[in-house]
Motif scaffolding. Structure first.
Motif, PDB file in Angstrom:
ATOM      1  N   ALA A 195       0.830  -1.203   0.000  1.00  0.00           N
ATOM      2  CA  ALA A 195       0.000   0.000   0.000  1.00  0.00           C
ATOM      3  C   ALA A 195       0.865   1.254   0.000  1.00  0.00           C
ATOM      4  O   ALA A 195       0.598   2.218  -0.717  1.00  0.00           O
ATOM      5  CB  ALA A 195      -0.926  -0.003   1.214  1.00  0.00           C
ATOM      6  N   GLY A 196       1.938   1.235   0.798  1.00  0.00           N
ATOM      7  CA  GLY A 196       2.846   2.374   0.857  1.00  0.00           C
ATOM      8  C   GLY A 196       3.547   2.638  -0.458  1.00  0.00           C
ATOM      9  O   GLY A 196       3.906   3.778  -0.776  1.00  0.00           O
ATOM     10  N   ALA A 197       3.717   1.565  -1.253  1.00  0.00           N
ATOM     11  CA  ALA A 197       4.412   1.706  -2.536  1.00  0.00           C
ATOM     12  C   ALA A 197       3.657   2.591  -3.514  1.00  0.00           C
ATOM     13  O   ALA A 197       4.234   3.083  -4.493  1.00  0.00           O
ATOM     14  CB  ALA A 197       4.649   0.327  -3.150  1.00  0.00           C
ATOM     15  N   LEU A 198       2.390   2.809  -3.245  1.00  0.00           N
ATOM     16  CA  LEU A 198       1.596   3.670  -4.130  1.00  0.00           C
ATOM     17  C   LEU A 198       1.979   5.136  -3.994  1.00  0.00           C
ATOM     18  O   LEU A 198       1.746   5.927  -4.909  1.00  0.00           O
ATOM     19  CB  LEU A 198       0.104   3.492  -3.818  1.00  0.00           C
ATOM     20  CG  LEU A 198      -0.470   2.084  -4.035  1.00  0.00           C
ATOM     21  CD1 LEU A 198      -1.903   2.014  -3.550  1.00  0.00           C
ATOM     22  CD2 LEU A 198      -0.370   1.689  -5.509  1.00  0.00           C
ATOM     23  N   VAL A 199       2.594   5.494  -2.868  1.00  0.00           N
ATOM     24  CA  VAL A 199       2.879   6.911  -2.617  1.00  0.00           C
ATOM     25  C   VAL A 199       4.337   7.194  -2.240  1.00  0.00           C
ATOM     26  O   VAL A 199       4.760   8.347  -2.242  1.00  0.00           O
ATOM     27  CB  VAL A 199       1.966   7.461  -1.495  1.00  0.00           C
ATOM     28  CG1 VAL A 199       0.517   7.451  -1.942  1.00  0.00           C
ATOM     29  CG2 VAL A 199       2.124   6.645  -0.209  1.00  0.00           C
ATOM     30  N   SER A 200       5.114   6.146  -1.938  1.00  0.00           N
ATOM     31  CA  SER A 200       6.466   6.362  -1.406  1.00  0.00           C
ATOM     32  C   SER A 200       7.505   5.582  -2.191  1.00  0.00           C
ATOM     33  O   SER A 200       7.356   4.366  -2.402  1.00  0.00           O
ATOM     34  CB  SER A 200       6.513   5.936   0.073  1.00  0.00           C
ATOM     35  OG  SER A 200       7.837   5.758   0.514  1.00  0.00           O
TER      36      SER A 200
END
Length: 347
Positions: free
Chosen positions: A292-297
């Motif tokens: 999920a974090g890979a979508l923004v970071s």
């Protein structure tokens, strides 16, 4: 054989680096004449003192030359009388990234500069420290075995700037070497995360994996599998590739046998450093949180890539072709790294 080696001169770039000093130590133990490059000769006394403090033999056979990978000056002199080059150092731009070309081009220019200088000087052979990031970061088939035939896609999502710079520098190097008329024998060593004992506080960036597990910044440990290798084994592999004619034109992965997860590393740390146990998280981070974090970071994208790539990595080519045998286990490598961090105040 020893007298023969005393007439052979090896140039090691990045002579004050974590891996570079281990390579120098092993070359001197094998009675080679060694010339190490430094960006500033002001550092040569410190390098000698560090090697002496680590009981390195034959320091009278070590000399230094000033050369910087970002400039042509100094390289013709550094290559004079040299039979072998071990290209260990690589410039990487770690500032605020606004232009990827600006960040990666120095690595490409650096290795190109070294190869051209070696060719012009009639050097017999060059061994380049490449990176596993150039090999296995686009293989997601966890039923496969990653070996030296694999290449990472330069546009792989989540590939770090460092990994990409090393990948493109290696590709540039092979392009030059494979041109008609080239007389310079060439091999690459592609190590996974380099850990193990240090000769000084100048350590590998891979030490950051352990630092992040101990500095209290993580509440949970990502369930990421890693391949690691002891710096002494990487140094040995460079020298074996240099000495072995069959290694010409070949890549070699440097890795311990097997893999180790970050939770397993955390458990080793808690047992070996009980006073730090309260800082080392005991719970695992769910995979979905990283994804999920890979979508923004970008940091999460890099973690997601590490989570997903195949970690069944083979060292059989180095074993069979060069007779290389890693002396370290994964647990032993982690413990040696912790000892080095304690010794140099890095815990």
């Amino acid at each position: 054989m020893e007298d023969f080696k005393m007439n052979e001169k090896v140039l090691v770039t990045g002579g004050n680096g974590f891996l570079g000093m281990h390579i120098i130590a092993q070359l001197l133990a094998r009675h080679y004449q060694v010339r190490a490059t430094l960006r500033s000769l002001d550092k040569q006394a410190a390098v000698r003192e560090t090697l002496a403090a680590n009981h390195v033999a034959n320091l009278s056979q070590l000399e230094f030359s000033k050369a910087d990978l970002s400039a042509d000056e100094g390289w013709p002199e550094a290559m004079t009388g040299v039979q072998f080059v071990l290209s260990v150092a690589s410039p990487v731009f770690f500032g605020k990234i606004t232009d990827e070309k600006k960040a990666i081009q120095p690595a490409i220019n650096g290795v190109t500069r070294i190869i051209k200088a070696a060719q012009n000087a009639g050097v017999r052979k060059m061994v380049m420290t490449a990176n596993f990031g150039g090999v296995g970061f686009s293989n997601f088939d966890k039923q496969s075995i990653t070996d030296e035939t694999y290449w990472t896609d330069p546009e792989q999502p989540g590939l770090s700037l460092y990994e990409k710079s090393k990948l493109l520098a290696e590709k540039a190097a092979w392009k030059i070497i494979n041109q008609p008329g080239n007389q310079l024998a060439f091999s690459t060593i592609n190590p996974v995360a380099i850990l193990g004992p240090a000769m000084s506080a100048h350590v590998s960036g891979s030490f950051g994996v352990l630092e992040n597990l101990m500095n209290g910044s993580l509440k949970r440990v990502p369930n990421i599998s890693l391949n690691i290798v002891d710096v002494r084994d990487v140094a040995k592999l460079h020298i074996l590739a240099m000495e072995t004619p069959a290694a010409d034109g070949q890549r070699f992965i440097a890795t311990n046998d097997g893999q180790i997860t970050m939770p397993e590393m955390a458990a080793i740390i808690r047992k070996a450093e009980p006073e730090l146990a309260n800082k080392v998280p005991g719970k695992r981070m769910p995979d979905w949180l990283i994804k999920a974090g890979a979508l923004v970071s970008q940091q999460a994208r890099e973690a997601k890539l590490l989570l997903e790539i195949n970690r069944n990595v083979s060292n059989q080519k180095a074993r069979k072709m060069l007779g290389w045998q890693p002396m370290a286990t994964n647990e032993g490598t982690v413990l040696a790294t912790l000892a080095a961090m304690r010794q140099y105040g890095l815990l």
